[in-house]
Design an enzyme around this catalytic site. Sequence first.
Site, PDB file in Angstrom:
ATOM      1  N   ARG A 103       9.983  -1.025   3.261  1.00  0.00           N
ATOM      2  CA  ARG A 103       9.811  -0.302   2.002  1.00  0.00           C
ATOM      3  C   ARG A 103      10.173  -1.201   0.817  1.00  0.00           C
ATOM      4  O   ARG A 103      11.261  -1.766   0.767  1.00  0.00           O
ATOM      5  CB  ARG A 103      10.699   0.946   1.955  1.00  0.00           C
ATOM      6  CG  ARG A 103      10.327   2.015   2.948  1.00  0.00           C
ATOM      7  CD  ARG A 103      11.043   3.326   2.626  1.00  0.00           C
ATOM      8  NE  ARG A 103      10.931   4.251   3.751  1.00  0.00           N
ATOM      9  CZ  ARG A 103      11.936   4.567   4.555  1.00  0.00           C
ATOM     10  NH1 ARG A 103      13.140   4.067   4.361  1.00  0.00           N
ATOM     11  NH2 ARG A 103      11.749   5.398   5.559  1.00  0.00           N
ATOM     12  N   HIS A 115       0.820  -1.206   0.000  1.00  0.00           N
ATOM     13  CA  HIS A 115       0.000   0.000   0.000  1.00  0.00           C
ATOM     14  C   HIS A 115       0.856   1.259   0.000  1.00  0.00           C
ATOM     15  O   HIS A 115       2.022   1.244   0.373  1.00  0.00           O
ATOM     16  CB  HIS A 115      -0.921   0.031   1.220  1.00  0.00           C
ATOM     17  CG  HIS A 115      -0.166   0.083   2.521  1.00  0.00           C
ATOM     18  ND1 HIS A 115       0.384  -1.031   3.104  1.00  0.00           N
ATOM     19  CD2 HIS A 115       0.157   1.119   3.358  1.00  0.00           C
ATOM     20  CE1 HIS A 115       0.993  -0.703   4.224  1.00  0.00           C
ATOM     21  NE2 HIS A 115       0.876   0.610   4.413  1.00  0.00           N
TER      22      HIS A 115
END
Length: 329
Positions: free
Chosen positions: A199, A180
Amino acid sequence: MSTPIYPLKFDPIYQYRLWGGRKLAHLLSKPLPENEPIGEAWLLSDRDDHASKVSEGELKGTTLTELMKKFAVEIMGKIENHSDRFPLLLKFLDCKEVLSVQVHPSDDQKQYIPKGDSGKTEAWVVLETSKDSRIYAGLKKGTTKENLIESIKNKSVPNRLHSFVPKKDDAIFIHSGTVHTLGGTVVFEVQENSDVTFRLYDWDRNDPKTGKPRELQVENAIACIDFNQVDIKPVVPMQSPEFKNAEILFDNEHFKLWRIKSKSEFTVGFKDEPTILVCAEGKGSIKYNNQDYLIGKGEVMLLPAIIGQLNLQPEEEIMLLQITIPDKK
């Protein structure tokens, strides 16, 4: 001896983020730090590095961490299995630029979670949008570990992500393991009390403070992705049987959230369990022990379990987010 506990308000904790902006100044009364992008205001946080402090009353200056040690039973009530640390972290996010594409582990992926932390399921309520608003939630159908890794190599990750243009009041549930990100929006966020983020991709940009790209954790991110989390859309609100003028946005093992819009008096809180109130619009007051406790736009209030139910009187129409913590017994 009577306990000094009462409806508790907290000062926001501002956080620099390279993707942040200055819009939280319109939402919160506490001035923003000067001349830097502020991406997050932590509204209620029981974290060692950033613990929320009570802003008013006898307990002013006391951290939520200290309160949980001294008044665990009064605050948590029957949710006693959470009494070592407050289990939720609440924030406002000003996502002027798009955040990194990221993923959070689930509670059972212990090898990816630092000791004392948890996995991270979260949810957003959209408060403001702009011309470039976009939410990325879940992968596109047909995305596999292999073709996602290939897209990281050739910098085409966005082509593998499901996305949509959000509207004000949209509510989006991001289960742990869901890829997301979001940009061009201001949202309220409720999440497990965790700061574990991996990340996957950061849009090939540099952090202005360091001049270097931010670190990626691609291997861990890939390991934590639930490839069945695809095409995530805003939730469909359900009318609340418990509260008039209220709808349930989220109801899961970590939190339950109602959105209440009302011009007339209504009940908040529950007997023997903690309740958190976040005012998104308007203002109102609660009477407890013959004293008025005010809540206005951008403010958070924790109602300790011992307080039970109270009536809230709006001064004008109020939009209130009410959050409770399910008992995991």
